[in-house]
Design a protein around this motif. Sequence first.
Motif, PDB file in Angstrom:
ATOM      1  N   GLU A 192     -36.477 -17.736  54.029  1.00  0.00           N
ATOM      2  CA  GLU A 192     -36.786 -16.327  53.833  1.00  0.00           C
ATOM      3  C   GLU A 192     -36.110 -15.779  52.576  1.00  0.00           C
ATOM      4  O   GLU A 192     -36.259 -14.622  52.238  1.00  0.00           O
ATOM      5  N   ILE A 193     -35.339 -16.646  51.938  1.00  0.00           N
ATOM      6  CA  ILE A 193     -34.576 -16.174  50.793  1.00  0.00           C
ATOM      7  C   ILE A 193     -35.331 -16.466  49.513  1.00  0.00           C
ATOM      8  O   ILE A 193     -35.838 -17.563  49.321  1.00  0.00           O
ATOM      9  N   VAL A 194     -35.452 -15.459  48.681  1.00  0.00           N
ATOM     10  CA  VAL A 194     -36.006 -15.726  47.356  1.00  0.00           C
ATOM     11  C   VAL A 194     -34.868 -15.669  46.366  1.00  0.00           C
ATOM     12  O   VAL A 194     -34.026 -14.778  46.423  1.00  0.00           O
ATOM     13  N   PHE A 195     -34.820 -16.616  45.518  1.00  0.00           N
ATOM     14  CA  PHE A 195     -33.786 -16.600  44.498  1.00  0.00           C
ATOM     15  C   PHE A 195     -34.291 -15.803  43.324  1.00  0.00           C
ATOM     16  O   PHE A 195     -35.474 -15.842  42.997  1.00  0.00           O
ATOM     17  N   LYS A 235     -51.388 -13.122  54.320  1.00  0.00           N
ATOM     18  CA  LYS A 235     -52.052 -13.970  53.327  1.00  0.00           C
ATOM     19  C   LYS A 235     -52.143 -15.404  53.856  1.00  0.00           C
ATOM     20  O   LYS A 235     -53.194 -16.048  53.767  1.00  0.00           O
ATOM     21  N   HIS A 274     -26.797 -16.306  38.737  1.00  0.00           N
ATOM     22  CA  HIS A 274     -27.643 -17.407  39.171  1.00  0.00           C
ATOM     23  C   HIS A 274     -27.712 -17.491  40.691  1.00  0.00           C
ATOM     24  O   HIS A 274     -26.701 -17.405  41.366  1.00  0.00           O
ATOM     25  N   GLY A 275     -28.900 -17.684  41.255  1.00  0.00           N
ATOM     26  CA  GLY A 275     -29.047 -18.042  42.673  1.00  0.00           C
ATOM     27  C   GLY A 275     -28.487 -17.039  43.657  1.00  0.00           C
ATOM     28  O   GLY A 275     -28.032 -17.399  44.728  1.00  0.00           O
ATOM     29  N   ARG A 276     -28.485 -15.774  43.277  1.00  0.00           N
ATOM     30  CA  ARG A 276     -28.014 -14.792  44.254  1.00  0.00           C
ATOM     31  C   ARG A 276     -29.112 -14.524  45.268  1.00  0.00           C
ATOM     32  O   ARG A 276     -30.288 -14.439  44.918  1.00  0.00           O
ATOM     33  N   VAL A 277     -28.722 -14.383  46.531  1.00  0.00           N
ATOM     34  CA  VAL A 277     -29.761 -14.212  47.538  1.00  0.00           C
ATOM     35  C   VAL A 277     -30.331 -12.814  47.513  1.00  0.00           C
ATOM     36  O   VAL A 277     -29.648 -11.837  47.250  1.00  0.00           O
ATOM     37  N   LYS A 278     -31.597 -12.748  47.710  1.00  0.00           N
ATOM     38  CA  LYS A 278     -32.256 -11.469  47.880  1.00  0.00           C
ATOM     39  C   LYS A 278     -33.220 -11.653  49.031  1.00  0.00           C
ATOM     40  O   LYS A 278     -34.091 -12.508  48.981  1.00  0.00           O
ATOM     41  N   VAL A 279     -32.990 -10.905  50.078  1.00  0.00           N
ATOM     42  CA  VAL A 279     -33.798 -11.105  51.279  1.00  0.00           C
ATOM     43  C   VAL A 279     -35.142 -10.409  51.113  1.00  0.00           C
ATOM     44  O   VAL A 279     -35.208  -9.300  50.609  1.00  0.00           O
ATOM     45  N   ARG A 280     -36.194 -11.100  51.528  1.00  0.00           N
ATOM     46  CA  ARG A 280     -37.520 -10.479  51.469  1.00  0.00           C
ATOM     47  C   ARG A 280     -37.571  -9.270  52.386  1.00  0.00           C
ATOM     48  O   ARG A 280     -37.146  -9.325  53.529  1.00  0.00           O
TER      49      ARG A 280
END
Lengths: 528, 531
Positions: free
Chosen positions: B504-507, A19, A2-8
């Motif tokens: 900038e963080i997507v969960f 956009k 749950h809710g682990r960060v993934k940087v764009r």
Amino acid sequence: MHGRVKVRTTEEEKARKEKERQEKLKVFEHAMQKIQQKRKDAEYDKDLLDLTGKVLSSNPDIYTLWNIRREILKIFKKNNETEELPQQYDAELHLTEYCLKTNPKSYGAWHQREWVLTTRNDPDWQKELSLCNMYLKLDERNFHTWDYRRFVVSKCNPSLKDEFDFTTDKLYDNFSNYSAWHYRSKILVALYPDLEGGRPIEDIHHKQELKIVQSAAFTDPDDTSAWFYQRWLLGAVKTTTKVVVYVVTPVKITIAFNKYVEHKYVGSKIRIFCNNNLVKGEWFSCTKNQFDVLWILKHDTVITENDVIKMEYDMEDGNIQTILSVKLNTNTYVGKNEISFERKYSKPVVEELTTQLLACRQLLAMEPDNKWTLLTTTVFLHCIDAKQNHKEVIKNLHTLKTIDKLRAGYYDDLLTKWSIEDQLSMDYVNDSDCFKIMFKDKITSLPHLQYYSYCETVDLSNQNLTSNILPSLIILQHCKKLSLENNKLKTLSNLPNLNLEVINLKGNTELAQEVELFKKKCNYTVIY
Amino acid sequence: MDDDLPTDFQVIVVGTGMVESIVAAACSRIGKNVLHLDSSDHYGGLWASYNFDGLQKFIKEVNENPKRQVQVYNLAEKWYIEKELPQEENKEGEEKAEDAKPEPPKKLWSQTNFASEYRKFNIDMTPKLLFSRGPLVELLISSNIARYAEFRCVTRVLTWLNDRLMPVPCSRADVFATEAVGIVEKRQLMKMLTSIVGYNEEEMQNEFKDWNEKSFKEYLTHKGLTPNLIHYVLFAIAGGTNNMPCLEGVKECKKFLMSLGRYGNTPFLWPMYGSGELPQCFCRLCAVFGGVYCLNRPIDKVETKTIDEGKTVVTIESKSKTLNCDHLVIGINECPKDLISPEPAEGCDISKAVFITNGTIMKSEKEPLTLLRFPPITDDDNAVTVLEVGPATGSCPKGLFVVYFITNKVKDAESDLLPIAEKIFDMSGGDQSAESEKPKCLWSLFYNVKDTSAPVDSMNDSVHVCSGPDAGLDFDRAVEQAEQIFKKICPGEEFLPRAPDPEEIVFEDDVTHGPEFQREHEEEAEGDAPK
């Protein structure tokens, strides 16, 4: 999980930004279209106020929208919606403040603010002054804010001393600030004028300012803002308008002044008498300018060989000065005044300048090639005693030309100006009617030419004059023999019409083609 | 609760000092699985900040149980004020306040006051400044860790010249404003400073090729600087001594000058609530990226085991639990002696002192934050660094200042520092309300710290030992060492890449988007101001 960060990733980020940008553009275009439509339909209402406000809050530089808003507010006022007006004005101020946060250098927003405050009848100037303080804290060099501050101050008249101290504070933060020095100069003369001596600045403050500026100049000589202020301070001396020379011939009378004066000044202050009869006629400027240093009187008075001709001048101190003339030849009379280019500083200021000169010399001994130190030394020398220090001044200017090649032209012009000033004092005690350069340095310009307006022979041979100076020769109203031999003329197209007998154009190689045509055109001798 | 703690980690960090915390953050940031332990109940180890109560506990521990704090010795605490304020005096103070005087009388302090306001103190064991363009500031920005910290600008640099405190003109604005140096000196000083900043590598080589063996002072003298200017440049700007080597002096000056003009009028920043905040900022980043934290967790035993393929596993026994990791990063003060190889050479220890005073050492319009560089009194002495911080930095209650003294030890902390303290403070105790030129010292603490700042090698490639704090002004050596350790653990990986901001963080839960938002009516959209 749950809710682990993934940087764009940057690619994703870029696409998202693009956009967003497109979205914004769409919204913007739509809003602008709508605004134009409403204006076309003359729908000056709150809706239009809202619309323009929204666009402006992110694009404060669209002048048109500010204009539309003023139109709306004027219409509101006309329609007597006075109850809501103060709120509308407040909202307008609020909007400009918001816009200035986005762009503190927005001309449109600052102007709108000024308009609101001068339009409404309950302006709060103190608040505006605090706003200036805040913006100058954020950016002490924002000239928009300084400009606006001067406007506010002109309306609410705060203590000049406070304003003066304010510039001191800002300069101590960062003295590289033209706006602050400029504002300081304006307050200085208003706050501390020398009422007794009639000088622009009281001695004690003149001295103090010279000290401050020297401290800045020695801290960072490459910062030009302090030098500008120093030059201004050195120029802050009492100057009075004076007659330099007048010439009376049967055809016309010319009169030269040390400063530019206007028609009504000449008309009211100058009277020429021939055998105690007032000479009548109309004054006009030879350049057709509103202000000029040389004025011409066409007259009908008959001038003969043995007339007594004098001029009366109402001086600035209320006295009348009479200048008698001497006969130059058959029926030409010349009256010369005593002239001086000395800057009249008070004794304490001269003392301060002498002390500063000493410091400059000390520094020069350590770094002889520092251009700023040498230039300041030179300017001090000239200001303290131009005549006495002339040789050293000239020597220094030559050194400056070699160590600061980029500004060699500027030093040449200074050489020309100061050498001519030096020569003029001698020429004015001699009775010659000839102007010839008596010093070694080649002149590049023709400063103080009106002082030689009486000369019949003008020898400008072997100089570095270019065609740019030709229009100014119009001053030589009585010249008959003009030599421009061995100069750097490229064209004669801007040579004014003078009643010459002979002109010498030899040695200006680039004129070869033009001279042939020129010879045919003119009614005097052309030597080439 | 122990059962919750997993037993296998890629990296275990023991000790929450500056170096350890940076390494922990860097490892966690690139995805290593990190456990971070500290034997005490607070962060920072020797780099910690304490409130007044915490400090009292620390003092007590050093005095009663020296083995727990082997690095600290010669510790001497002294009060210059009474335990309690006499009742009448208190009243008198109140009466004065009721008088129509606009200024409230100076607050009088007692030991009880200190105790009751203990939370308002943040007293540093290792007070340090940051150079505005130094490696730590750059790292805080580039890693985006700066958002966890707040700073205040040091407002002035002082020195001790002709038996009094003098502000040091160090920036262009200062040189312009000062009346302490003559007009020609201004030019000389600015010329020296700008040339030092302006030299490129080649010009540097050229200018200083004959100065390798000589001192900075000789160079400044050679350049014709007046004794006053030499004092400012050598002692206050370069922070040197009479025999500081020339090239080192130039380097120090350059570092100082390069940091000018970024945030304030001096080159320095001071962390709000004390230097001890900084290790915690790194710990926070470590935690955000999944690092696990356990304070109050002493370790009992460390063993290294080589398993097949030449791989080494480090095993730690802590509170009868066995923890395994590929790499152990351990602070020098938590590290068992047998892991260190060879025993580090005895360096020069550090003498420190902390004073709490009832006013600043030199009056100024706004609350000052001061770096005072005290030149060596005799040639055998060392220069003393003095930092004075006030209530605005969150270091002490209103009306007080905390002043730190740091120098290399000659004899012991008190002998080294008391003579200097006496020059700037009134150490006589007595009536606090009396107007005096010098601020009154209310409380003092002298102590020596072993210098553990030299880099230390370990017996094993999988164990990395972090140095303790040095006597220097900044954190630069700690940052440098942390990066070196990180590079050994994670070769080829980026050191603290920028951490994303929340937006900038997507969960991962959000990855499945709903349908694109469609505008229903054009009319609604026009309200949106473009931004």
